[in-house]
Design an enzyme around this catalytic site. Sequence first.
Site, PDB file in Angstrom:
ATOM      1  N   PRO A   9       0.784  -1.228   0.000  1.00  0.00           N
ATOM      2  CG  PRO A   9      -0.244  -1.190   2.080  1.00  0.00           C
ATOM      3  CD  PRO A   9       0.469  -2.103   1.137  1.00  0.00           C
ATOM      4  CG  ASN A  10      -0.249   4.371   1.295  1.00  0.00           C
ATOM      5  OD1 ASN A  10      -1.202   4.930   0.761  1.00  0.00           O
ATOM      6  ND2 ASN A  10      -0.327   3.852   2.501  1.00  0.00           N
ATOM      7  NE  ARG A  17       4.179   6.514   1.670  1.00  0.00           N
ATOM      8  CZ  ARG A  17       4.331   5.255   2.060  1.00  0.00           C
ATOM      9  NH1 ARG A  17       4.687   4.347   1.184  1.00  0.00           N
ATOM     10  NH2 ARG A  17       4.138   4.923   3.308  1.00  0.00           N
ATOM     11  CE1 TYR A  22       8.919   4.835   2.826  1.00  0.00           C
ATOM     12  CE2 TYR A  22       7.481   6.754   2.919  1.00  0.00           C
ATOM     13  CZ  TYR A  22       7.922   5.556   3.454  1.00  0.00           C
ATOM     14  OH  TYR A  22       7.370   5.072   4.606  1.00  0.00           O
ATOM     15  CG  ASN A  73       8.148  -2.303   0.249  1.00  0.00           C
ATOM     16  OD1 ASN A  73       7.671  -2.401   1.380  1.00  0.00           O
ATOM     17  ND2 ASN A  73       8.771  -1.216  -0.165  1.00  0.00           N
ATOM     18  CB  ALA A  76       1.561   0.222   6.420  1.00  0.00           C
ATOM     19  CD  GLU A  97      10.258  -7.634   5.750  1.00  0.00           C
ATOM     20  OE1 GLU A  97      10.420  -8.725   6.341  1.00  0.00           O
ATOM     21  OE2 GLU A  97      10.064  -6.570   6.343  1.00  0.00           O
ATOM     22  CG  HIS A  99      11.082  -2.542   4.249  1.00  0.00           C
ATOM     23  ND1 HIS A  99       9.721  -2.394   4.242  1.00  0.00           N
ATOM     24  CD2 HIS A  99      11.338  -3.725   4.854  1.00  0.00           C
ATOM     25  CE1 HIS A  99       9.179  -3.450   4.819  1.00  0.00           C
ATOM     26  NE2 HIS A  99      10.132  -4.277   5.202  1.00  0.00           N
ATOM     27  NE  ARG A 106      10.569   5.708   8.314  1.00  0.00           N
ATOM     28  CZ  ARG A 106       9.550   5.607   7.453  1.00  0.00           C
ATOM     29  NH1 ARG A 106       9.542   4.623   6.556  1.00  0.00           N
ATOM     30  NH2 ARG A 106       8.554   6.474   7.485  1.00  0.00           N
TER      31      ARG A 106
HETATM   32  C1  DQA Z   1       8.216   0.880   3.621  1.00  0.00           C
HETATM   33  C2  DQA Z   1       8.326   1.124   5.134  1.00  0.00           C
HETATM   34  C3  DQA Z   1       6.990   0.958   5.806  1.00  0.00           C
HETATM   35  O1  DQA Z   1       7.104   1.193   7.214  1.00  0.00           O
HETATM   36  C4  DQA Z   1       5.982   1.954   5.245  1.00  0.00           C
HETATM   37  O2  DQA Z   1       4.725   1.747   5.832  1.00  0.00           O
HETATM   38  C5  DQA Z   1       5.923   1.921   3.761  1.00  0.00           C
HETATM   39  C6  DQA Z   1       7.145   1.764   2.989  1.00  0.00           C
HETATM   40  C7  DQA Z   1       9.546   1.148   2.876  1.00  0.00           C
HETATM   41  O3  DQA Z   1       9.663   0.701   1.743  1.00  0.00           O
HETATM   42  O4  DQA Z   1      10.421   1.830   3.416  1.00  0.00           O
HETATM   43  O5  DQA Z   1       4.865   2.129   3.180  1.00  0.00           O
HETATM   44  O6  DQA Z   1       7.877  -0.492   3.418  1.00  0.00           O
END
Ligand code: DQA
Length: 141
Positions: A9-10, A17, A22, A73, A76, A97, A99, A106
């Site tokens: 998501p997002n 964003r 990011y 990825n 959240a 996984e 990120h 963080r």
């Molecule tokens: C993320 C880190 C997560 O905590 C966050 O909610 C994201 C992006 C990252 O790629 O750094 O949406 O997965």
Amino acid sequence: MNILVIHGPNLHLLGKRQPEIYGAETLAQLNCRIKKRAAALGVKVRIFQSNCEGAIIDLLTAHAAWADALVINPAAYTHYSYAIRDAIAALALPAVEVHLSDISKREPFRKVSVIKPVCLAQFKGGGAASYLKALDYLKKK
Ligand code: DQA
């Protein structure tokens, strides 16, 4: 080798964003880099983004027979989706996984990954390089 890549998501908002966290690259640009690295490694990729937990599980299920491995990825969902964790475990997909940011540096809620225990590795904090490292890692496996 076939690798399924899932953005959670997002991540469709990349570029707009919180670029200080990011980066300025869009999801399309990130996907372009992933495809280029995959081509260089001789690996086939299918790439998806979803904002929905159930849709991510459906994607995992639908592509599990095709995929030799997964790069995810979970965004959240990393921090609380036992449902995605269970899907990865159930499908027995070798998973990595990734990120963009370094979740270990963080907010406290981001330091926990419920997905990590069902993955072979976790790459974080490298921006797009986290994904590329994951492809390299899986190719060498
Ligand atoms: C993320 C880190 C997560 O905590 C966050 O909610 C994201 C992006 C990252 O790629 O750094 O949406 O997965």
